[in-house]
Scaffold this active site. Structure first.
Site, mmCIF file in Angstrom:
data_model
loop_
_atom_site.group_PDB
_atom_site.id
_atom_site.type_symbol
_atom_site.label_atom_id
_atom_site.label_comp_id
_atom_site.label_asym_id
_atom_site.label_seq_id
_atom_site.Cartn_x
_atom_site.Cartn_y
_atom_site.Cartn_z
ATOM 1 N NE ARG A 53 15.263 -70.127 76.196
ATOM 2 C CZ ARG A 53 13.926 -69.575 76.358
ATOM 3 N NH1 ARG A 53 12.864 -70.031 75.364
ATOM 4 N NH2 ARG A 53 13.653 -69.133 77.369
ATOM 5 N NE ARG A 71 24.119 -72.941 80.060
ATOM 6 C CZ ARG A 71 23.667 -71.787 80.065
ATOM 7 N NH1 ARG A 71 24.432 -70.933 80.597
ATOM 8 N NH2 ARG A 71 22.636 -71.525 79.320
ATOM 9 N NE ARG A 78 13.139 -69.018 83.884
ATOM 10 C CZ ARG A 78 14.203 -69.458 83.172
ATOM 11 N NH1 ARG A 78 14.480 -68.596 81.877
ATOM 12 N NH2 ARG A 78 15.151 -70.339 83.399
ATOM 13 N N PRO A 79 7.625 -65.172 85.761
ATOM 14 C CG PRO A 79 8.133 -63.793 87.592
ATOM 15 C CD PRO A 79 8.734 -65.067 86.912
ATOM 16 C CB ALA A 80 7.366 -62.425 81.880
ATOM 17 N N GLY A 110 10.141 -76.906 85.307
ATOM 18 C CA GLY A 110 8.994 -75.940 85.026
ATOM 19 C C GLY A 110 8.505 -76.304 83.502
ATOM 20 C CD GLU A 168 16.048 -65.083 78.085
ATOM 21 O OE1 GLU A 168 15.323 -64.581 78.670
ATOM 22 O OE2 GLU A 168 15.848 -66.289 77.229
ATOM 23 C CB SER A 228 21.480 -62.388 76.256
ATOM 24 O OG SER A 228 20.501 -63.490 76.317
ATOM 25 C CE1 TYR A 259 21.617 -62.468 81.849
ATOM 26 C CE2 TYR A 259 20.061 -62.856 80.363
ATOM 27 C CZ TYR A 259 21.376 -62.687 80.656
ATOM 28 O OH TYR A 259 22.366 -63.417 79.670
ATOM 29 C CB SER A 284 24.351 -65.404 83.468
ATOM 30 O OG SER A 284 24.489 -66.779 84.065
ATOM 31 N NE ARG A 314 30.622 -63.530 91.634
ATOM 32 C CZ ARG A 314 29.494 -63.582 91.752
ATOM 33 N NH1 ARG A 314 28.924 -62.343 92.218
ATOM 34 N NH2 ARG A 314 28.642 -64.547 91.487
HETATM 35 P P1 NDP Z 1 28.202 -67.773 83.919
HETATM 36 O O1 NDP Z 1 27.035 -67.725 84.928
HETATM 37 O O2 NDP Z 1 28.659 -69.310 83.691
HETATM 38 O O3 NDP Z 1 29.280 -66.988 84.541
HETATM 39 C C1 NDP Z 1 29.077 -65.567 84.993
HETATM 40 C C2 NDP Z 1 30.368 -64.927 85.214
HETATM 41 O O4 NDP Z 1 30.254 -63.833 85.828
HETATM 42 C C3 NDP Z 1 31.111 -65.895 86.442
HETATM 43 O O5 NDP Z 1 32.714 -65.876 86.115
HETATM 44 C C4 NDP Z 1 30.804 -64.954 87.536
HETATM 45 O O6 NDP Z 1 31.515 -65.250 88.902
HETATM 46 C C5 NDP Z 1 31.011 -63.703 86.857
HETATM 47 N N1 NDP Z 1 30.191 -62.565 87.803
HETATM 48 C C6 NDP Z 1 28.988 -62.624 88.311
HETATM 49 N N2 NDP Z 1 28.754 -61.601 89.055
HETATM 50 C C7 NDP Z 1 29.725 -60.745 88.855
HETATM 51 C C8 NDP Z 1 30.383 -59.643 89.606
HETATM 52 N N3 NDP Z 1 29.528 -58.852 90.331
HETATM 53 N N4 NDP Z 1 31.468 -59.175 89.161
HETATM 54 C C9 NDP Z 1 32.531 -59.754 88.626
HETATM 55 N N5 NDP Z 1 32.184 -60.903 88.153
HETATM 56 C C10 NDP Z 1 30.647 -61.544 88.124
HETATM 57 O O7 NDP Z 1 27.712 -67.223 82.268
HETATM 58 P P2 NDP Z 1 28.181 -67.806 80.881
HETATM 59 O O8 NDP Z 1 29.376 -68.318 80.859
HETATM 60 O O9 NDP Z 1 27.095 -68.979 80.622
HETATM 61 O O10 NDP Z 1 27.743 -66.457 80.236
HETATM 62 C C11 NDP Z 1 28.756 -65.465 79.791
HETATM 63 C C12 NDP Z 1 28.133 -64.284 79.472
HETATM 64 O O11 NDP Z 1 27.265 -64.198 78.369
HETATM 65 C C13 NDP Z 1 27.090 -63.833 80.522
HETATM 66 O O12 NDP Z 1 27.193 -62.364 80.469
HETATM 67 C C14 NDP Z 1 25.864 -64.312 80.046
HETATM 68 O O13 NDP Z 1 24.649 -63.388 80.666
HETATM 69 C C15 NDP Z 1 25.854 -64.200 78.724
HETATM 70 N N6 NDP Z 1 25.176 -64.783 77.518
HETATM 71 C C16 NDP Z 1 25.248 -66.290 78.120
HETATM 72 C C17 NDP Z 1 24.534 -67.168 77.254
HETATM 73 C C18 NDP Z 1 24.767 -68.696 77.405
HETATM 74 O O14 NDP Z 1 23.846 -69.436 76.650
HETATM 75 N N7 NDP Z 1 25.593 -69.225 78.233
HETATM 76 C C19 NDP Z 1 23.918 -66.802 76.004
HETATM 77 C C20 NDP Z 1 23.907 -65.383 75.849
HETATM 78 C C21 NDP Z 1 24.568 -64.584 76.595
HETATM 79 P P3 NDP Z 1 31.499 -66.329 89.593
HETATM 80 O O15 NDP Z 1 32.207 -67.372 89.008
HETATM 81 O O16 NDP Z 1 31.926 -65.740 90.930
HETATM 82 O O17 NDP Z 1 29.878 -66.465 90.193
HETATM 83 P P1 GDR Z 2 17.425 -69.311 79.697
HETATM 84 O O1 GDR Z 2 18.058 -70.595 80.150
HETATM 85 O O2 GDR Z 2 16.506 -68.759 80.553
HETATM 86 O O3 GDR Z 2 17.028 -69.462 78.207
HETATM 87 O O4 GDR Z 2 18.755 -68.290 79.646
HETATM 88 P P2 GDR Z 2 17.647 -71.724 81.141
HETATM 89 O O5 GDR Z 2 18.349 -73.008 80.848
HETATM 90 O O6 GDR Z 2 17.734 -71.105 82.462
HETATM 91 O O7 GDR Z 2 16.001 -71.883 80.773
HETATM 92 C C1 GDR Z 2 15.545 -72.501 79.344
HETATM 93 C C2 GDR Z 2 14.147 -72.701 79.286
HETATM 94 O O8 GDR Z 2 13.947 -73.879 80.142
HETATM 95 C C3 GDR Z 2 12.719 -73.525 81.053
HETATM 96 N N1 GDR Z 2 12.842 -74.602 82.350
HETATM 97 C C4 GDR Z 2 13.724 -74.375 83.299
HETATM 98 N N2 GDR Z 2 14.905 -73.566 83.400
HETATM 99 C C5 GDR Z 2 15.378 -73.790 84.624
HETATM 100 N N3 GDR Z 2 16.783 -73.056 84.616
HETATM 101 N N4 GDR Z 2 15.387 -74.755 85.252
HETATM 102 C C6 GDR Z 2 14.095 -75.500 85.276
HETATM 103 O O9 GDR Z 2 13.796 -76.411 86.285
HETATM 104 C C7 GDR Z 2 13.274 -75.250 84.154
HETATM 105 N N5 GDR Z 2 12.145 -75.627 83.651
HETATM 106 C C8 GDR Z 2 11.843 -75.374 82.327
HETATM 107 C C9 GDR Z 2 12.910 -72.037 81.387
HETATM 108 O O10 GDR Z 2 11.621 -71.666 81.680
HETATM 109 C C10 GDR Z 2 13.272 -71.574 79.955
HETATM 110 O O11 GDR Z 2 12.246 -71.441 79.097
HETATM 111 C C11 GDR Z 2 19.926 -68.587 79.173
HETATM 112 C C12 GDR Z 2 21.096 -67.954 80.156
HETATM 113 O O12 GDR Z 2 22.518 -68.576 79.935
HETATM 114 C C13 GDR Z 2 21.075 -66.348 80.041
HETATM 115 O O13 GDR Z 2 22.350 -65.844 80.637
HETATM 116 C C14 GDR Z 2 21.333 -66.308 78.440
HETATM 117 O O14 GDR Z 2 21.431 -64.952 78.241
HETATM 118 C C15 GDR Z 2 20.426 -67.127 77.554
HETATM 119 O O15 GDR Z 2 20.322 -68.422 78.082
HETATM 120 C C16 GDR Z 2 20.538 -66.753 76.250
#
Ligand code: NDP
Ligand code: GDR
Length: 376
Positions: A256, A223, A317-319, A250, A167, A165, A188, A121, A64
Protein backbone atom coordinates in the site's frame (compact mmCIF):
# COMPACT_ATOMS: atom_id res chain seq x y z
CA UNK A 1 -23.21 16.14 21.50
CA UNK A 2 -25.39 16.85 18.46
CA UNK A 3 -28.70 18.08 19.72
CA UNK A 4 -31.97 17.61 17.94
CA UNK A 5 -32.55 21.36 18.23
CA UNK A 6 -29.32 22.08 16.34
CA UNK A 7 -31.54 22.14 13.24
CA UNK A 8 -33.45 25.18 14.32
CA UNK A 9 -30.28 26.91 15.53
CA UNK A 10 -28.58 26.48 12.16
CA UNK A 11 -31.74 27.34 10.25
CA UNK A 12 -32.30 30.60 12.04
CA UNK A 13 -28.70 31.64 11.38
CA UNK A 14 -28.83 31.06 7.65
CA UNK A 15 -32.32 32.55 7.19
CA UNK A 16 -31.82 35.87 8.90
CA UNK A 17 -34.22 38.53 7.64
CA UNK A 18 -33.02 41.97 6.45
CA UNK A 19 -31.28 44.16 9.04
CA UNK A 20 -32.87 47.42 10.17
CA UNK A 21 -30.91 50.30 8.52
CA UNK A 22 -29.69 51.63 11.87
CA UNK A 23 -28.08 48.29 12.66
CA UNK A 24 -26.11 48.01 9.40
CA UNK A 25 -22.40 48.54 10.21
CA UNK A 26 -20.39 50.89 7.96
CA UNK A 27 -18.27 48.00 6.62
CA UNK A 28 -19.96 44.60 6.68
CA UNK A 29 -17.63 41.87 7.98
CA UNK A 30 -16.67 39.34 5.34
CA UNK A 31 -19.05 36.37 5.47
CA UNK A 32 -17.48 33.19 6.75
CA UNK A 33 -17.38 30.35 4.25
CA UNK A 34 -19.66 27.49 5.23
CA UNK A 35 -18.65 23.86 4.78
CA UNK A 36 -20.87 20.82 5.21
CA UNK A 37 -19.11 17.51 5.92
CA UNK A 38 -20.66 14.05 5.85
CA UNK A 39 -18.57 11.52 7.79
CA UNK A 40 -17.33 14.24 10.15
CA UNK A 41 -16.90 11.77 13.03
CA UNK A 42 -14.42 9.66 11.03
CA UNK A 43 -10.66 9.97 10.77
CA UNK A 44 -10.66 12.33 7.79
CA UNK A 45 -13.70 14.27 8.99
CA UNK A 46 -11.91 15.27 12.18
CA UNK A 47 -8.74 16.40 10.39
CA UNK A 48 -10.72 18.26 7.74
CA UNK A 49 -12.77 20.02 10.42
CA UNK A 50 -9.60 21.18 12.17
CA UNK A 51 -8.17 22.35 8.87
CA UNK A 52 -11.29 24.30 7.84
CA UNK A 53 -11.76 25.88 11.27
CA UNK A 54 -8.13 27.03 10.95
CA UNK A 55 -9.07 28.68 7.65
CA UNK A 56 -11.95 30.56 9.31
CA UNK A 57 -14.80 28.40 8.02
CA UNK A 58 -18.06 27.65 9.80
CA UNK A 59 -18.20 23.85 9.72
CA UNK A 60 -21.38 21.78 9.82
CA UNK A 61 -21.18 18.04 10.19
CA UNK A 62 -23.74 15.35 9.52
CA UNK A 63 -23.71 12.58 12.08
CA UNK A 64 -25.83 9.47 12.29
CA UNK A 65 -27.69 8.36 15.32
CA UNK A 66 -25.80 5.87 17.47
CA UNK A 67 -26.64 4.22 20.79
CA UNK A 68 -23.29 5.45 22.10
CA UNK A 69 -21.63 8.78 21.52
CA UNK A 70 -19.37 8.41 18.50
CA UNK A 71 -17.85 11.88 18.46
CA UNK A 72 -14.56 11.13 20.29
CA UNK A 73 -12.44 12.37 17.37
CA UNK A 74 -14.18 15.76 17.55
CA UNK A 75 -14.40 16.30 21.29
CA UNK A 76 -11.37 18.61 21.34
CA UNK A 77 -13.09 20.88 18.77
CA UNK A 78 -16.50 20.98 20.37
CA UNK A 79 -17.90 24.22 21.76
CA UNK A 80 -21.43 24.25 23.18
CA UNK A 81 -23.71 25.63 20.41
CA UNK A 82 -25.35 27.91 23.00
CA UNK A 83 -22.06 29.81 22.96
CA UNK A 84 -22.92 31.07 19.48
CA UNK A 85 -20.04 33.53 19.15
CA UNK A 86 -17.44 30.76 19.67
CA UNK A 87 -19.12 27.63 18.27
CA UNK A 88 -18.06 27.34 14.64
CA UNK A 89 -18.55 23.57 14.37
CA UNK A 90 -22.14 22.35 14.48
CA UNK A 91 -23.45 18.81 14.24
CA UNK A 92 -26.75 17.66 12.79
CA UNK A 93 -28.42 14.28 12.53
CA UNK A 94 -28.61 12.83 9.03
CA UNK A 95 -27.76 9.60 7.25
CA UNK A 96 -26.46 8.86 3.78
CA UNK A 97 -29.27 6.33 3.46
CA UNK A 98 -31.90 9.04 4.07
CA UNK A 99 -32.26 11.41 1.11
CA UNK A 100 -34.71 13.67 2.94
CA UNK A 101 -32.22 14.41 5.73
CA UNK A 102 -29.48 15.27 3.23
CA UNK A 103 -31.77 17.48 1.18
CA UNK A 104 -32.97 19.29 4.30
CA UNK A 105 -29.50 20.17 5.58
CA UNK A 106 -28.18 21.28 2.22
CA UNK A 107 -31.28 23.46 1.74
CA UNK A 108 -31.13 24.95 5.24
CA UNK A 109 -27.39 25.61 5.37
CA UNK A 110 -26.74 26.45 1.69
CA UNK A 111 -23.04 25.69 2.21
CA UNK A 112 -20.28 26.93 -0.05
CA UNK A 113 -18.60 23.52 -0.02
CA UNK A 114 -19.85 19.99 0.62
CA UNK A 115 -17.38 17.21 1.46
CA UNK A 116 -18.83 13.72 1.12
CA UNK A 117 -16.61 11.63 3.39
CA UNK A 118 -19.26 9.31 4.83
CA UNK A 119 -18.92 5.65 3.98
CA UNK A 120 -18.96 2.11 5.22
CA UNK A 121 -15.24 2.33 4.61
CA UNK A 122 -13.95 -1.12 5.59
CA UNK A 123 -13.09 -3.23 2.54
CA UNK A 124 -13.26 -6.63 4.29
CA UNK A 125 -16.56 -5.72 5.99
CA UNK A 126 -18.04 -4.79 2.59
CA UNK A 127 -17.97 -8.49 1.67
CA UNK A 128 -20.12 -9.18 4.75
CA UNK A 129 -22.62 -6.33 4.15
CA UNK A 130 -22.45 -5.66 0.39
CA UNK A 131 -25.99 -4.36 -0.02
CA UNK A 132 -25.66 -1.82 2.80
CA UNK A 133 -22.20 -0.80 1.56
CA UNK A 134 -23.56 -0.10 -1.92
CA UNK A 135 -26.49 1.84 -0.49
CA UNK A 136 -24.33 4.15 1.62
CA UNK A 137 -21.22 4.44 -0.56
CA UNK A 138 -22.76 4.57 -4.04
CA UNK A 139 -26.41 5.59 -3.70
CA UNK A 140 -25.54 7.75 -0.67
CA UNK A 141 -23.21 9.82 -2.86
CA UNK A 142 -25.95 10.09 -5.49
CA UNK A 143 -28.44 11.28 -2.86
CA UNK A 144 -26.04 13.98 -1.67
CA UNK A 145 -25.19 15.05 -5.22
CA UNK A 146 -28.89 15.35 -5.95
CA UNK A 147 -29.42 17.48 -2.84
CA UNK A 148 -26.53 19.72 -3.95
CA UNK A 149 -27.83 19.95 -7.52
CA UNK A 150 -31.30 20.86 -6.33
CA UNK A 151 -30.06 23.58 -3.96
CA UNK A 152 -27.60 24.89 -6.58
CA UNK A 153 -30.38 25.25 -9.14
CA UNK A 154 -31.82 28.06 -7.01
CA UNK A 155 -28.71 30.08 -7.92
CA UNK A 156 -26.42 29.36 -4.98
CA UNK A 157 -23.15 27.80 -6.25
CA UNK A 158 -22.14 24.82 -4.10
CA UNK A 159 -18.88 22.95 -4.62
CA UNK A 160 -18.81 19.18 -4.00
CA UNK A 161 -15.97 16.86 -3.02
CA UNK A 162 -16.31 13.08 -3.39
CA UNK A 163 -14.04 10.84 -1.32
CA UNK A 164 -12.82 8.41 -3.95
CA UNK A 165 -10.36 5.64 -3.26
CA UNK A 166 -7.30 3.90 -4.70
CA UNK A 167 -9.28 0.69 -4.09
CA UNK A 168 -11.09 1.57 -7.34
CA UNK A 169 -7.89 0.60 -9.23
CA UNK A 170 -8.01 -2.83 -7.60
CA UNK A 171 -6.08 -5.26 -9.72
CA UNK A 172 -4.74 -2.75 -12.26
CA UNK A 173 -0.96 -2.71 -11.73
CA UNK A 174 0.89 0.35 -10.34
CA UNK A 175 1.70 3.15 -10.71
CA UNK A 176 -1.95 4.32 -10.77
CA UNK A 177 -2.93 7.78 -12.01
CA UNK A 178 -6.15 9.55 -13.04
CA UNK A 179 -6.03 7.80 -16.44
CA UNK A 180 -5.53 4.27 -15.05
CA UNK A 181 -8.55 1.99 -15.65
CA UNK A 182 -10.57 0.93 -12.62
CA UNK A 183 -10.85 -2.77 -11.76
CA UNK A 184 -12.54 -2.93 -8.33
CA UNK A 185 -12.03 -6.04 -6.20
CA UNK A 186 -14.67 -5.63 -3.47
CA UNK A 187 -18.25 -4.42 -3.02
CA UNK A 188 -16.75 -1.33 -1.36
CA UNK A 189 -14.51 -0.58 -4.34
CA UNK A 190 -17.27 -1.20 -6.88
CA UNK A 191 -19.54 1.19 -4.95
CA UNK A 192 -16.78 3.84 -4.92
CA UNK A 193 -16.45 3.46 -8.70
CA UNK A 194 -20.19 4.15 -9.04
CA UNK A 195 -19.88 7.21 -6.78
CA UNK A 196 -16.94 8.40 -8.87
CA UNK A 197 -18.96 8.25 -12.09
CA UNK A 198 -22.05 9.81 -10.49
CA UNK A 199 -19.80 12.74 -9.57
CA UNK A 200 -18.37 13.01 -13.09
CA UNK A 201 -21.89 12.78 -14.51
CA UNK A 202 -23.26 15.58 -12.31
CA UNK A 203 -20.32 17.74 -13.39
CA UNK A 204 -20.95 17.06 -17.08
CA UNK A 205 -24.75 17.04 -17.02
CA UNK A 206 -25.47 19.95 -14.69
CA UNK A 207 -22.21 21.92 -14.67
CA UNK A 208 -21.78 21.22 -10.95
CA UNK A 209 -18.38 22.08 -9.49
CA UNK A 210 -17.80 18.48 -8.41
CA UNK A 211 -14.40 16.87 -7.80
CA UNK A 212 -13.26 13.31 -7.18
CA UNK A 213 -10.28 12.89 -4.90
CA UNK A 214 -8.75 9.48 -5.59
CA UNK A 215 -6.93 9.12 -2.32
CA UNK A 216 -4.49 6.36 -1.54
CA UNK A 217 -4.42 4.92 1.99
CA UNK A 218 -3.87 7.53 4.66
CA UNK A 219 -3.43 6.79 8.31
CA UNK A 220 -2.97 8.58 11.62
CA UNK A 221 -3.28 8.10 15.36
CA UNK A 222 -7.04 8.58 14.75
CA UNK A 223 -7.29 5.69 12.27
CA UNK A 224 -10.02 3.16 13.05
CA UNK A 225 -8.58 0.28 15.06
CA UNK A 226 -9.54 -2.46 12.61
CA UNK A 227 -7.50 -1.09 9.70
CA UNK A 228 -4.19 -2.88 9.45
CA UNK A 229 -1.81 -0.02 10.34
CA UNK A 230 -3.67 0.97 13.50
CA UNK A 231 -4.27 -2.67 14.43
CA UNK A 232 -0.50 -3.11 14.30
CA UNK A 233 0.42 0.03 16.24
CA UNK A 234 -2.25 -0.67 18.90
CA UNK A 235 -0.75 -4.15 19.31
CA UNK A 236 2.80 -2.77 19.53
CA UNK A 237 1.72 -0.41 22.32
CA UNK A 238 -0.10 -3.15 24.23
CA UNK A 239 2.69 -5.71 23.79
CA UNK A 240 5.22 -3.11 24.96
CA UNK A 241 3.38 -2.55 28.26
CA UNK A 242 2.51 -6.23 28.77
CA UNK A 243 -1.21 -6.22 27.96
CA UNK A 244 -1.01 -8.52 24.92
CA UNK A 245 1.41 -11.04 23.41
CA UNK A 246 -0.07 -12.09 20.06
CA UNK A 247 -1.30 -10.17 17.01
CA UNK A 248 -3.54 -12.02 14.52
CA UNK A 249 -3.26 -10.80 10.93
CA UNK A 250 -4.09 -11.87 7.38
CA UNK A 251 -2.16 -11.21 4.16
CA UNK A 252 1.22 -9.63 4.88
CA UNK A 253 2.37 -9.31 1.28
CA UNK A 254 -0.16 -6.70 0.10
CA UNK A 255 1.53 -3.40 -0.72
CA UNK A 256 0.00 0.00 0.00
CA UNK A 257 0.94 3.65 -0.57
CA UNK A 258 0.47 4.93 3.00
CA UNK A 259 0.38 8.67 3.78
CA UNK A 260 -0.69 10.83 6.72
CA UNK A 261 -4.39 11.80 6.88
CA UNK A 262 -3.58 15.33 8.10
CA UNK A 263 -1.74 15.98 4.82
CA UNK A 264 -4.50 14.53 2.65
CA UNK A 265 -7.37 16.72 3.86
CA UNK A 266 -5.49 19.76 2.57
CA UNK A 267 -5.62 18.23 -0.93
CA UNK A 268 -9.42 17.85 -0.63
CA UNK A 269 -9.76 21.53 0.16
CA UNK A 270 -7.34 22.59 -2.58
CA UNK A 271 -9.43 20.75 -5.20
CA UNK A 272 -12.43 22.93 -4.33
CA UNK A 273 -10.41 26.16 -4.54
CA UNK A 274 -9.45 25.74 -8.22
CA UNK A 275 -11.01 27.65 -11.12
CA UNK A 276 -12.21 24.39 -12.70
CA UNK A 277 -13.40 21.15 -11.14
CA UNK A 278 -11.39 17.98 -11.75
CA UNK A 279 -10.32 14.58 -10.47
CA UNK A 280 -7.00 14.08 -8.66
CA UNK A 281 -4.91 11.19 -7.39
CA UNK A 282 -3.44 11.95 -3.95
CA UNK A 283 -0.56 9.70 -2.88
CA UNK A 284 2.96 9.63 -1.45
CA UNK A 285 4.26 7.66 -4.50
CA UNK A 286 5.98 5.24 -2.11
CA UNK A 287 4.71 1.73 -1.48
CA UNK A 288 5.33 -0.71 1.39
CA UNK A 289 4.04 -4.17 2.21
CA UNK A 290 2.12 -4.95 5.40
CA UNK A 291 5.22 -6.89 6.48
CA UNK A 292 7.37 -3.77 6.03
CA UNK A 293 4.92 -1.83 8.21
CA UNK A 294 5.26 -4.57 10.85
CA UNK A 295 9.07 -4.40 10.68
CA UNK A 296 9.03 -0.62 11.06
CA UNK A 297 6.50 -0.54 13.92
CA UNK A 298 7.88 -3.41 16.01
CA UNK A 299 11.48 -2.45 15.15
CA UNK A 300 10.92 1.10 16.42
CA UNK A 301 10.43 -0.21 19.97
CA UNK A 302 13.09 -2.94 19.73
CA UNK A 303 10.70 -5.87 19.20
CA UNK A 304 10.74 -8.58 16.51
CA UNK A 305 7.31 -8.89 14.84
CA UNK A 306 7.94 -12.60 14.16
CA UNK A 307 7.76 -13.30 17.91
CA UNK A 308 4.19 -11.96 18.06
CA UNK A 309 2.35 -12.20 14.73
CA UNK A 310 0.11 -15.19 14.02
CA UNK A 311 -1.48 -15.61 10.59
CA UNK A 312 -5.24 -16.09 10.82
CA UNK A 313 -7.12 -17.08 7.65
CA UNK A 314 -10.17 -15.14 8.77
CA UNK A 315 -8.44 -11.87 7.89
CA UNK A 316 -7.83 -12.86 4.26
CA UNK A 317 -10.32 -11.36 1.77
CA UNK A 318 -12.25 -13.21 -0.94
CA UNK A 319 -10.39 -11.02 -3.47
CA UNK A 320 -7.30 -9.00 -2.57
CA UNK A 321 -5.79 -5.81 -3.95
CA UNK A 322 -2.13 -6.77 -4.21
CA UNK A 323 -0.29 -3.58 -5.01
CA UNK A 324 -1.12 0.12 -4.89
CA UNK A 325 1.28 2.95 -5.60
CA UNK A 326 0.00 6.32 -6.77
CA UNK A 327 1.20 8.72 -9.40
CA UNK A 328 0.09 12.06 -7.95
CA UNK A 329 1.92 14.29 -10.41
CA UNK A 330 -1.30 16.09 -11.43
CA UNK A 331 -2.11 17.06 -7.80
CA UNK A 332 1.49 18.17 -7.24
CA UNK A 333 1.51 20.29 -10.39
CA UNK A 334 -2.01 21.76 -10.42
CA UNK A 335 -2.79 21.95 -6.69
CA UNK A 336 0.79 22.56 -5.53
CA UNK A 337 0.18 19.75 -3.01
CA UNK A 338 2.76 17.34 -1.63
CA UNK A 339 2.86 15.13 1.47
CA UNK A 340 4.79 16.42 4.47
CA UNK A 341 4.92 13.23 6.57
CA UNK A 342 6.91 10.24 5.27
CA UNK A 343 6.46 6.53 5.99
CA UNK A 344 8.89 6.17 8.93
CA UNK A 345 7.60 9.34 10.58
CA UNK A 346 4.00 8.15 10.19
CA UNK A 347 4.82 4.80 11.82
CA UNK A 348 6.59 6.52 14.72
CA UNK A 349 3.74 9.00 15.24
CA UNK A 350 1.22 6.17 15.46
CA UNK A 351 3.36 3.91 17.69
CA UNK A 352 4.21 6.78 20.06
CA UNK A 353 0.57 7.64 20.59
CA UNK A 354 -0.47 3.99 20.98
CA UNK A 355 2.20 3.38 23.62
CA UNK A 356 0.75 6.30 25.61
CA UNK A 357 -2.75 4.91 25.12
CA UNK A 358 -1.64 1.44 26.27
CA UNK A 359 -0.01 2.91 29.38
CA UNK A 360 -3.32 4.53 30.32
CA UNK A 361 -5.15 1.27 29.61
CA UNK A 362 -2.69 -0.56 31.87
CA UNK A 363 -3.53 1.74 34.77
CA UNK A 364 -7.20 0.77 34.34
CA UNK A 365 -6.36 -2.94 34.00
CA UNK A 366 -4.14 -2.86 37.12
CA UNK A 367 -6.91 -1.10 39.04
CA UNK A 368 -9.40 -3.79 37.94
CA UNK A 369 -11.57 -1.44 35.88
CA UNK A 370 -11.09 -3.24 32.54
CA UNK A 371 -10.02 -6.69 31.43
CA UNK A 372 -6.69 -6.98 29.59
CA UNK A 373 -8.40 -9.49 27.26
CA UNK A 374 -10.48 -6.65 25.80
CA UNK A 375 -8.21 -6.32 22.79
CA UNK A 376 -8.98 -3.84 20.04
P1 NDP B 1 -13.91 6.37 8.60
O1 NDP B 1 -14.40 4.97 8.51
O2 NDP B 1 -12.98 6.75 9.70
O3 NDP B 1 -15.18 7.36 8.71
C1 NDP B 1 -16.35 7.12 7.97
C2 NDP B 1 -17.39 8.15 8.36
O4 NDP B 1 -18.61 7.88 7.66
C3 NDP B 1 -17.76 8.14 9.85
O5 NDP B 1 -17.99 9.45 10.27
C4 NDP B 1 -19.05 7.35 9.86
O6 NDP B 1 -19.87 7.62 10.97
C5 NDP B 1 -19.69 7.87 8.59
N1 NDP B 1 -20.77 7.03 8.11
C6 NDP B 1 -20.77 5.70 7.88
N2 NDP B 1 -21.96 5.29 7.44
C7 NDP B 1 -22.75 6.39 7.38
C8 NDP B 1 -24.09 6.63 7.01
N3 NDP B 1 -24.90 5.63 6.63
N4 NDP B 1 -24.56 7.90 7.06
C9 NDP B 1 -23.78 8.90 7.49
N5 NDP B 1 -22.50 8.75 7.86
C10 NDP B 1 -22.00 7.51 7.81
O7 NDP B 1 -13.30 6.73 7.19
P2 NDP B 1 -12.08 7.72 6.82
O8 NDP B 1 -12.22 8.96 7.58
O9 NDP B 1 -10.82 6.94 6.87
O10 NDP B 1 -12.36 7.97 5.28
C11 NDP B 1 -13.19 9.05 4.84
C12 NDP B 1 -13.71 8.75 3.45
O11 NDP B 1 -12.61 8.60 2.56
C13 NDP B 1 -14.52 7.46 3.32
O12 NDP B 1 -15.50 7.68 2.34
C14 NDP B 1 -13.52 6.44 2.81
O13 NDP B 1 -14.16 5.42 2.11
C15 NDP B 1 -12.67 7.32 1.93
N6 NDP B 1 -11.29 6.91 1.75
C16 NDP B 1 -10.49 6.71 2.85
C17 NDP B 1 -9.15 6.42 2.69
C18 NDP B 1 -8.26 6.20 3.86
O14 NDP B 1 -7.15 5.66 3.66
N7 NDP B 1 -8.63 6.58 5.07
C19 NDP B 1 -8.56 6.33 1.35
C20 NDP B 1 -9.49 6.60 0.27
C21 NDP B 1 -10.79 6.88 0.49
P3 NDP B 1 -19.70 6.81 12.36
O15 NDP B 1 -18.60 7.52 13.11
O16 NDP B 1 -21.04 6.96 12.96
O17 NDP B 1 -19.34 5.40 12.02
P1 GDR C 1 -7.55 -1.13 2.81
O1 GDR C 1 -7.03 -1.01 4.30
O2 GDR C 1 -8.28 -2.40 2.57
O3 GDR C 1 -6.37 -0.84 1.93
O4 GDR C 1 -8.62 0.04 2.74
P2 GDR C 1 -6.79 -2.09 5.44
O5 GDR C 1 -5.89 -1.45 6.43
O6 GDR C 1 -8.06 -2.68 5.92
O7 GDR C 1 -6.00 -3.27 4.66
C1 GDR C 1 -4.73 -3.04 4.07
C2 GDR C 1 -4.11 -4.38 3.69
O8 GDR C 1 -3.76 -5.08 4.88
C3 GDR C 1 -4.15 -6.44 4.73
N1 GDR C 1 -4.33 -7.06 6.05
C4 GDR C 1 -5.25 -6.71 6.96
N2 GDR C 1 -6.19 -5.73 6.95
C5 GDR C 1 -6.97 -5.59 8.04
N3 GDR C 1 -7.89 -4.61 8.08
N4 GDR C 1 -6.86 -6.41 9.13
C6 GDR C 1 -5.93 -7.42 9.17
O9 GDR C 1 -5.84 -8.14 10.15
C7 GDR C 1 -5.08 -7.56 8.04
N5 GDR C 1 -4.05 -8.40 7.75
C8 GDR C 1 -3.61 -8.08 6.55
C9 GDR C 1 -5.42 -6.37 3.90
O10 GDR C 1 -5.72 -7.66 3.32
C10 GDR C 1 -5.04 -5.30 2.89
O11 GDR C 1 -4.34 -5.87 1.83
C11 GDR C 1 -8.37 1.32 3.29
C12 GDR C 1 -9.72 1.91 3.75
O12 GDR C 1 -9.46 3.11 4.44
C13 GDR C 1 -10.60 2.21 2.56
O13 GDR C 1 -11.75 2.91 2.99
C14 GDR C 1 -9.82 3.08 1.58
O14 GDR C 1 -10.60 3.35 0.45
C15 GDR C 1 -8.53 2.39 1.18
O15 GDR C 1 -7.75 2.15 2.34
C16 GDR C 1 -7.70 3.23 0.22
Amino acid sequence: MASSDSASAAGSESNNGPLAPSSIPAALPERRKVALISGITGQDGSYLTEFLLGKGYEVHGLIRRSSNFNTARLDHLYVDPHNSSKARMKLHYADLSDASSLRRWVDVLLPDEVYNLAAQSHVAVSFEIPDYTADVVATGALRLLEAVRSASSSGKPIRYYQAGSSEMFGSTPPPQSESTPFHPRSPYAAAKVAAHWYTVNYREAYGLFACNGILFNHESPRRGENFVTRKITRAVGRIRVGLQTKLFLGNLSAARDWGFAGDYVEAMWLMLQQDEPGDYVVATEESHTVQEFLEAAFGYVGLDWKDHVVIDRRYFRPAEVDSLKGDSSKARKVLGWKPKVGFQELVKMMVDQDIELAKREKVLVDAGYIDAQQQP
